[in-house]
Design a protein around this motif. Structure first.
Motif, PDB file in Angstrom:
ATOM      1  N   ASP A  28      38.002 -36.246  -1.280  1.00 22.12           N
ATOM      2  CA  ASP A  28      38.562 -36.230   0.072  1.00 22.12           C
ATOM      3  C   ASP A  28      39.712 -37.211   0.266  1.00 22.12           C
ATOM      4  O   ASP A  28      39.769 -37.958   1.246  1.00 22.12           O
ATOM      5  N   GLY A  29      40.630 -37.235  -0.692  1.00 21.45           N
ATOM      6  CA  GLY A  29      41.860 -37.991  -0.536  1.00 21.45           C
ATOM      7  C   GLY A  29      41.828 -39.438  -0.987  1.00 21.45           C
ATOM      8  O   GLY A  29      42.790 -40.169  -0.793  1.00 21.45           O
ATOM      9  N   ARG A  30      40.734 -39.868  -1.609  1.00 23.49           N
ATOM     10  CA  ARG A  30      40.682 -41.258  -2.091  1.00 23.49           C
ATOM     11  C   ARG A  30      39.980 -41.339  -3.438  1.00 23.49           C
ATOM     12  O   ARG A  30      39.101 -40.523  -3.736  1.00 23.49           O
ATOM     13  N   LEU A  31      40.400 -42.307  -4.247  1.00 26.09           N
ATOM     14  CA  LEU A  31      39.771 -42.517  -5.551  1.00 26.09           C
ATOM     15  C   LEU A  31      38.349 -43.018  -5.349  1.00 26.09           C
ATOM     16  O   LEU A  31      38.072 -43.785  -4.418  1.00 26.09           O
ATOM     17  N   VAL A  32      37.456 -42.572  -6.236  1.00 27.10           N
ATOM     18  CA  VAL A  32      36.052 -43.007  -6.168  1.00 27.10           C
ATOM     19  C   VAL A  32      35.635 -43.536  -7.534  1.00 27.10           C
ATOM     20  O   VAL A  32      36.145 -43.089  -8.567  1.00 27.10           O
ATOM     21  N   GLU A  33      34.714 -44.494  -7.531  1.00 26.74           N
ATOM     22  CA  GLU A  33      34.218 -45.094  -8.771  1.00 26.74           C
ATOM     23  C   GLU A  33      32.717 -45.301  -8.678  1.00 26.74           C
ATOM     24  O   GLU A  33      32.123 -45.206  -7.601  1.00 26.74           O
ATOM     25  N   ASN A  75      38.335 -23.548   3.240  1.00 19.08           N
ATOM     26  CA  ASN A  75      38.964 -23.879   4.526  1.00 19.08           C
ATOM     27  C   ASN A  75      39.380 -25.350   4.597  1.00 19.08           C
ATOM     28  O   ASN A  75      39.543 -25.894   5.690  1.00 19.08           O
ATOM     29  N   GLU A  76      39.577 -25.968   3.447  1.00 19.15           N
ATOM     30  CA  GLU A  76      39.932 -27.392   3.397  1.00 19.15           C
ATOM     31  C   GLU A  76      41.308 -27.640   4.010  1.00 19.15           C
ATOM     32  O   GLU A  76      42.229 -26.838   3.847  1.00 19.15           O
ATOM     33  N   ASN A  77      41.426 -28.749   4.696  1.00 20.22           N
ATOM     34  CA  ASN A  77      42.692 -29.175   5.304  1.00 20.22           C
ATOM     35  C   ASN A  77      43.732 -29.381   4.204  1.00 20.22           C
ATOM     36  O   ASN A  77      43.493 -30.109   3.242  1.00 20.22           O
ATOM     37  N   GLU A  78      44.886 -28.750   4.360  1.00 13.20           N
ATOM     38  CA  GLU A  78      45.928 -28.795   3.324  1.00 13.20           C
ATOM     39  C   GLU A  78      46.455 -30.209   3.104  1.00 13.20           C
ATOM     40  O   GLU A  78      46.832 -30.574   1.993  1.00 13.20           O
ATOM     41  N   ASP A  79      46.476 -31.028   4.149  1.00 11.89           N
ATOM     42  CA  ASP A  79      46.929 -32.420   3.994  1.00 11.89           C
ATOM     43  C   ASP A  79      45.985 -33.208   3.084  1.00 11.89           C
ATOM     44  O   ASP A  79      46.430 -34.021   2.270  1.00 11.89           O
ATOM     45  N   ILE A  80      44.689 -32.968   3.213  1.00 10.91           N
ATOM     46  CA  ILE A  80      43.702 -33.653   2.365  1.00 10.91           C
ATOM     47  C   ILE A  80      43.840 -33.177   0.924  1.00 10.91           C
ATOM     48  O   ILE A  80      43.748 -33.963  -0.016  1.00 10.91           O
ATOM     49  N   VAL A  81      44.071 -31.872   0.739  1.00  7.75           N
ATOM     50  CA  VAL A  81      44.285 -31.337  -0.613  1.00  7.75           C
ATOM     51  C   VAL A  81      45.505 -32.021  -1.236  1.00  7.75           C
ATOM     52  O   VAL A  81      45.438 -32.518  -2.367  1.00  7.75           O
ATOM     53  N   HIS A  82      46.603 -32.061  -0.486  1.00  6.34           N
ATOM     54  CA  HIS A  82      47.842 -32.671  -0.980  1.00  6.34           C
ATOM     55  C   HIS A  82      47.618 -34.147  -1.318  1.00  6.34           C
ATOM     56  O   HIS A  82      48.027 -34.623  -2.389  1.00  6.34           O
ATOM     57  N   LYS A  83      46.963 -34.863  -0.434  1.00  6.85           N
ATOM     58  CA  LYS A  83      46.699 -36.293  -0.643  1.00  6.85           C
ATOM     59  C   LYS A  83      45.837 -36.524  -1.888  1.00  6.85           C
ATOM     60  O   LYS A  83      46.103 -37.428  -2.681  1.00  6.85           O
ATOM     61  N   THR A  84      44.829 -35.693  -2.071  1.00  5.17           N
ATOM     62  CA  THR A  84      43.937 -35.830  -3.238  1.00  5.17           C
ATOM     63  C   THR A  84      44.699 -35.568  -4.533  1.00  5.17           C
ATOM     64  O   THR A  84      44.545 -36.310  -5.505  1.00  5.17           O
ATOM     65  N   LEU A  85      45.513 -34.527  -4.540  1.00  6.39           N
ATOM     66  CA  LEU A  85      46.303 -34.226  -5.738  1.00  6.39           C
ATOM     67  C   LEU A  85      47.283 -35.359  -6.036  1.00  6.39           C
ATOM     68  O   LEU A  85      47.441 -35.764  -7.192  1.00  6.39           O
ATOM     69  N   ASP A  86      47.930 -35.876  -5.005  1.00 10.74           N
ATOM     70  CA  ASP A  86      48.878 -36.988  -5.191  1.00 10.74           C
ATOM     71  C   ASP A  86      48.195 -38.220  -5.768  1.00 10.74           C
ATOM     72  O   ASP A  86      48.710 -38.843  -6.697  1.00 10.74           O
ATOM     73  N   ILE A  87      47.046 -38.562  -5.220  1.00  9.74           N
ATOM     74  CA  ILE A  87      46.353 -39.775  -5.677  1.00  9.74           C
ATOM     75  C   ILE A  87      45.884 -39.650  -7.125  1.00  9.74           C
ATOM     76  O   ILE A  87      45.764 -40.632  -7.841  1.00  9.74           O
ATOM     77  N   MET A  88      45.687 -38.401  -7.569  1.00 10.05           N
ATOM     78  CA  MET A  88      45.281 -38.145  -8.955  1.00 10.05           C
ATOM     79  C   MET A  88      46.497 -38.004  -9.881  1.00 10.05           C
ATOM     80  O   MET A  88      46.339 -37.852 -11.090  1.00 10.05           O
ATOM     81  N   GLY A  89      47.698 -38.013  -9.322  1.00 14.02           N
ATOM     82  CA  GLY A  89      48.902 -37.868 -10.136  1.00 14.02           C
ATOM     83  C   GLY A  89      49.179 -36.433 -10.539  1.00 14.02           C
ATOM     84  O   GLY A  89      49.918 -36.175 -11.484  1.00 14.02           O
ATOM     85  N   LEU A  90      48.611 -35.488  -9.803  1.00 16.11           N
ATOM     86  CA  LEU A  90      48.803 -34.066 -10.097  1.00 16.11           C
ATOM     87  C   LEU A  90      49.962 -33.522  -9.272  1.00 16.11           C
ATOM     88  O   LEU A  90      50.242 -34.004  -8.178  1.00 16.11           O
ATOM     89  N   GLU A  91      50.622 -32.505  -9.794  1.00 11.02           N
ATOM     90  CA  GLU A  91      51.799 -31.931  -9.138  1.00 11.02           C
ATOM     91  C   GLU A  91      51.376 -30.894  -8.097  1.00 11.02           C
ATOM     92  O   GLU A  91      50.847 -29.829  -8.438  1.00 11.02           O
ATOM     93  N   TYR A  92      51.661 -31.201  -6.836  1.00 16.74           N
ATOM     94  CA  TYR A  92      51.283 -30.325  -5.733  1.00 16.74           C
ATOM     95  C   TYR A  92      51.996 -28.971  -5.828  1.00 16.74           C
ATOM     96  O   TYR A  92      51.390 -27.933  -5.567  1.00 16.74           O
ATOM     97  N   ASP A  93      53.267 -28.972  -6.223  1.00 16.57           N
ATOM     98  CA  ASP A  93      54.001 -27.707  -6.348  1.00 16.57           C
ATOM     99  C   ASP A  93      53.397 -26.818  -7.432  1.00 16.57           C
ATOM    100  O   ASP A  93      53.317 -25.597  -7.269  1.00 16.57           O
ATOM    101  N   ARG A  94      52.969 -27.408  -8.523  1.00 15.29           N
ATOM    102  CA  ARG A  94      52.317 -26.649  -9.599  1.00 15.29           C
ATOM    103  C   ARG A  94      51.014 -26.030  -9.075  1.00 15.29           C
ATOM    104  O   ARG A  94      50.698 -24.875  -9.349  1.00 15.29           O
ATOM    105  N   PHE A  95      50.270 -26.824  -8.322  1.00 10.67           N
ATOM    106  CA  PHE A  95      49.027 -26.361  -7.708  1.00 10.67           C
ATOM    107  C   PHE A  95      49.299 -25.172  -6.777  1.00 10.67           C
ATOM    108  O   PHE A  95      48.606 -24.158  -6.831  1.00 10.67           O
ATOM    109  N   LYS A  96      50.314 -25.297  -5.919  1.00 10.08           N
ATOM    110  CA  LYS A  96      50.652 -24.209  -4.993  1.00 10.08           C
ATOM    111  C   LYS A  96      51.043 -22.948  -5.751  1.00 10.08           C
ATOM    112  O   LYS A  96      50.682 -21.842  -5.344  1.00 10.08           O
TER     113      LYS A  96
END
Length: 178
Positions: free
Chosen positions: A22-27, A88-109
């Motif tokens: 949900d948009g944040r790193l977990v450990e 039905n996940e919020n697109e902003d949360i998806v984008h934030k999660t991908l960004d925090i993981m270093g994944l490319e949002y455009d590739r995902f889309k």
């Protein structure tokens, strides 16, 4: 809910995963809890993946995306992230999660769009057998009902043939767009 995980870049650490929820790193325990949820959901799915990347619907409630990370591990191997999220996940949360993981949002889309187009074309081509059967029923029904009248039998055959031809042309048009 969105959970993403990927093997870290340092292979000497025994393949320690990096995870986000949900948009944040977990450990530690929170990471374990998120990964348990992710694997409990995807373990009951029927995924046949022969490629490094893909997009899948799971249990009519989730999507799973397998996506390459742009950064390879320390011995040069491509790393594949697992991203599980509610349909039905919020697109902003998806984008934030991908960004925090270093994944490319455009590739995902792009992967998601490719999946949705493929799914839409599959649904359209599944209608083809129904159209062919409908054409045969209309033509056969007219021919049988008016079997004593040669003109109507011929008309039934023409109508059935025409509808079959239109259905076939529509099928070709759908497949050309895919």
């Amino acid at each position: 809910m969105i959970i993403a995980t990927i093997q870290g870049t340092d292979t000497s650490s025994g393949g320690k995963h990096i995870s986000a929820c949900d948009g944040r790193l977990v450990e530690n325990q929170e990471q374990d809890k998120c990964l348990e949820k992710l694997f409990s959901i995807i373990n009951h799915s029927d995924i046949n993946n022969n490629e490094n990347e893909g997009f899948y619907a799971i249990a009519n409630e989730y999507y799973l995306c397998l996506i390459q990370h742009p950064k390879k591990d320390d011995i040069g191997r491509t790393r594949i992230a697992l991203v599980l999220f509610s349909q039905n996940e919020n697109e902003d949360i998806v984008h934030k999660t991908l960004d925090i993981m270093g994944l490319e949002y455009d590739r995902f889309k792009n992967l998601r769009q490719k999946y949705l187009v493929s799914k839409n074309n599959t649904l359209k081509t599944q209608r083809m057998p129904m159209l062919v059967v409908a054409c045969a029923v209309v033509g056969g029904g007219l021919a049988y009902t008016y079997k004593d009248n040669v003109a109507i039998v011929a008309l039934g055959a023409v109508i059935g043939g025409f509808l079959g031809y239109k259905a076939y042309k529509g099928f070709l048009k759908i497949n050309d767009k895919g």
